[in-house]
Design an enzyme around this catalytic site. Structure first.
Site, PDB file in Angstrom:
ATOM      1  N   ALA A 275       0.827  -1.216   0.000  1.00 14.66           N
ATOM      2  CA  ALA A 275       0.000   0.000   0.000  1.00 14.66           C
ATOM      3  C   ALA A 275       0.852   1.253   0.000  1.00 14.66           C
ATOM      4  O   ALA A 275       0.504   2.261   0.613  1.00 14.66           O
ATOM      5  CB  ALA A 275      -0.925  -0.004   1.219  1.00 14.66           C
TER       6      ALA A 275
ATOM      7  N   ARG B 208      -3.160   9.023 -10.310  1.00 10.21           N
ATOM      8  CA  ARG B 208      -4.364   9.190 -11.133  1.00 10.21           C
ATOM      9  C   ARG B 208      -5.594   9.536 -10.297  1.00 10.21           C
ATOM     10  O   ARG B 208      -6.613   9.961 -10.843  1.00 10.21           O
ATOM     11  CB  ARG B 208      -4.623   7.915 -11.943  1.00 10.21           C
ATOM     12  CG  ARG B 208      -3.735   7.803 -13.175  1.00 10.21           C
ATOM     13  CD  ARG B 208      -4.030   6.541 -13.957  1.00 10.21           C
ATOM     14  NE  ARG B 208      -3.360   5.381 -13.365  1.00 10.21           N
ATOM     15  CZ  ARG B 208      -3.527   4.131 -13.792  1.00 10.21           C
ATOM     16  NH1 ARG B 208      -4.370   3.882 -14.799  1.00 10.21           N
ATOM     17  NH2 ARG B 208      -2.885   3.132 -13.216  1.00 10.21           N
TER      18      ARG B 208
ATOM     19  N   ASN C  77     -44.450  17.652  26.482  1.00  8.52           N
ATOM     20  CA  ASN C  77     -44.808  18.152  25.157  1.00  8.52           C
ATOM     21  C   ASN C  77     -44.175  19.520  24.967  1.00  8.52           C
ATOM     22  O   ASN C  77     -44.389  20.424  25.774  1.00  8.52           O
ATOM     23  CB  ASN C  77     -46.333  18.237  25.020  1.00  8.52           C
ATOM     24  CG  ASN C  77     -46.750  18.503  23.576  1.00  8.52           C
ATOM     25  OD1 ASN C  77     -46.305  19.452  22.954  1.00  8.52           O
ATOM     26  ND2 ASN C  77     -47.645  17.666  23.048  1.00  8.52           N
TER      27      ASN C  77
END
Length: 485
Positions: A12, A18, A382
């Site tokens: 690697a 490219r 709520n």
């Protein structure tokens, strides 16, 4: 039982020009994992005694990445990229001498699997080969080295495309560059390889020729999946790999009991976990360590990263990162869950709601147009539309607590730090800077005052002024008519 290799070497070190990127090629991702991460994952399936990644270009970035994703892997630095043979020599210098199997693979072949590598090693050992190469038959072998077989079925030679005669060019079996070696043969023959070629490099393929010349057997394993031999050299190939691997991932999950309305617009990283009877609607992206529980429905148009979704939950048109969504909870549409957002079972976060580092309790609701930051919202509470949890004072973040079954009216601002007790109310339009006791109503807004004639004085000649004048005239006419009646 598969033979355990003495070592796997992953090459690697290349620059990958490219790709035209400041990021090293092997760190580009396919399906949520780096190219080198895929290579290491496949290599780890072999359970080798040693796993070494040869790094070079962008070595600091690559080494740091490997330390994060595969901390048990060692690295070897190829200071100059002098060919594949040289790269393997660099790796072997860091490994103890061994006569076992040494596998060589690449850091840019993301579809290669551990199963294929195991098959390569098994054949290598069973056939008594000195070298075994992974090959594939492809429809268009242009540019690839061709596998020339001997009468006994072994590999007589690998001929590069540019050096091949017409009869060799007709061969469709190509060299993947992935090998299993007898360790002693590899070490000995690498010392014999020369750089007497146009590139002035040491080629790993020369080891095969030397072994063959010494009367040793060079074999091959043909994979029926040519994608596993494909490398990534540019962004076009990267996209093609993403498409193909995603196709395989989505197909695997569908066969495991996941419904996908449109697999073509569904993207799933290889690190995602899905339960049975999950439904994924079009435009869904499941990324990172996301987990989705049984029967949950995701989408359309939802992106979840490192997010856990409970069984039976519904998540529609939502972007979530590092969030936890409880069983049977409802999220969306157009909801943003930031890291640390937790919705407990049956909680709701509705349209245009943003939640960060906060817990919404069981059955609590944040239905719409609300920002919740650094807060704990109790069970059954709520939160009205347009509420802001003002958590930042310009220097530090502060916490807000909304008690169980409390109610916060629309267009309120809760200025942290503040704590609303269980069972309390906040009147709409309030700016709350102090806590409440259980059962209290907090009203924090100015008293309304209506100023007569303001529009006539300050906005004379406007459409508003004309509308007000007409309304007054109509009111006067209605009054007069009422008096006459």
């Amino acid at each position: 039982m598969t033979t355990r290799p003495a070592a796997v070497v992953v090459l690697a070190a290349g620059e990958g020009t490219r790709m035209k990127s400041s990021t090293p090629k092997v760190l580009h991702e396919v399906a949520g994992r780096s190219l080198v991460g895929h290579a290491v994952a496949a290599a780890q399936d072999l359970k080798p005694d040693h796993l070494t990644v040869v790094i070079g270009h962008g070595r600091d970035q690559v080494a740091a990445h490997l330390e994060q994703v595969a901390p048990g892997v060692t690295t070897a630095v190829q200071e100059q990229q002098l060919g594949t043979g040289h790269a393997v020599m660099v790796a072997l210098e860091q490994l103890p001498p061994a006569d076992g199997v040494v596998v060589v693979t690449y850091g840019d072949v993301p579809l290669l699997t551990g199963d294929t590598l195991n098959a390569l090693v098994d054949t290598h050992v069973a056939d008594g080969n000195a070298v075994t190469v992974l090959t594939a038959h492809v429809a268009d072998p242009t540019g690839y080295g061709r596998i020339v077989r001997a009468d006994d079925g072994g590999v007589r030679a690998i001929v590069e495309h540019k050096d091949a005669a017409a009869d060799v060019l007709r061969i469709t079996e190509i060299n993947s560059g992935i090998y299993a070696f007898d360790g002693a043969v590899l070490r000995a023959n690498l010392q014999r390889v020369t750089s007497d070629n146009a590139q002035g490099e040491l080629y790993l393929t020369d080891v095969l020729g030397l072994a063959r010349a010494d009367g040793l057997r060079v074999g091959a394993v043909v994979t029926d999946d040519p994608w596993q031999t494909e490398g990534v050299n540019d962004r076009v190939q990267l996209a093609a790999m993403n498409r193909e691997l995603n196709r395989r991932v989505t197909e695997r999950w569908m066969r495991e009991g996941v419904t996908m309305i449109d697999p073509a617009t569904t993207w799933i990283d290889v690190t995602v976990t899905l339960a049975r009877d999950v439904v994924l609607r079009p435009g869904v992206q499941l990324l990172g360590a996301t987990e989705v529980g049984a029967g949950a429905e995701i989408g359309p148009d939802a992106t979840l990263h490192d997010t856990v979704v409970g069984a039976g939950a519904s998540v529609v048109r939502t972007h979530a990162t590092g969030a936890r969504i409880g069983e049977s909870a409802a999220v969306g549409p157009f909801t943003y869950l930031r890291p640390g957002a937790v919705l407990e079972a049956k909680a709701k976060a509705g349209a245009y709601v943003e939640i960060k580092k906060s817990t919404v309790g069981r059955g609590a609701k944040v239905p719409h147009l609300t920002y919740v930051g650094d807060a704990t919202i109790g069970e059954g509470a709520n939160i009205g539309a347009g509420t802001i949890f003002a958590n930042y004072d310009g220097v530090a973040k502060h916490h807000t607590v909304v008690g169980r079954h409390s109610f916060v009216g629309s267009d309120s601002v809760l200025v942290a730090p503040v704590e609303l007790a269980d069972g309390s109310y906040v009147a709409a339009g309030s700016t709350v800077v102090a806590g409440t006791e259980p059962g209290q109503l907090a009203v924090a807004r100015a008293r309304q005052r209506n100023i007569d004639g303001w529009v006539e004085r300050k906005r004379a000649g406007t459409a508003t002024d004309e509308a007000a004048r007409q309304a007054k005239e109509q009111h006067s006419a209605d009054q007069a008519e009422g008096e006459q009646a």
